[in-house]
Scaffold this motif. Structure first.
Motif: not given
Length: 128
Positions: A7-11, A112-128
């Protein structure tokens, strides 16, 4: 069975800050090595930061060269949560950010191959 939720992603504008959280449930992850990876459109998933498991406060963090000095990875084992503090954000930081964990391993790694548990992801968008 451990579940991870980001959590915590955003624009955010370039130069700004965001803090991502990765909350684990189902089992304690205090002794799991954990990491952050990101994937931008058209690119492969890449390592961002990782932190070792810890029986006390904090842990030992490692970072990709592209984020070193700007991002800080930490964890609060009382909350079963890992964080990624992102400062001085750049346009090239735009990506989906994923939380990952290594079950039964406490060391931090950029593999990356060492990790066996993953979340679904959160999007981060950086704008100018």
């Amino acid at each position: 069975q451990v579940q991870l939720r980001e959590s915590g992603g955003g624009l955010v504008q370039a130069g700004g800050s965001l803090r991502l959280s990765c909350a684990a449930s189902g089992r304690s992850v205090r002794w799991y090595g954990m990491g952050w990876f990101r994937q931008a459109p058209g690119k492969e998933r890449e390592f961002v930061a990782a932190i070792s498991g810890s029986g006390g406060s904090g842990g030992s963090g490692i970072y990709a060269d592209s984020v070193k000095g700007r991002f800080t990875v930490s964890r609060d084992n009382t909350k079963n949560t890992m964080y990624l503090q992102m400062n001085s954000l750049k346009l090239e930081d735009t990506a989906d950010y994923y939380c990952a964990a290594r079950s039964a391993h406490f060391t931090a790694t950029n593999d990356i191959d060492a990790y066996d548990l993953w979340g679904q992801g959160t999007q981060v968008t950086v704008s100018s």
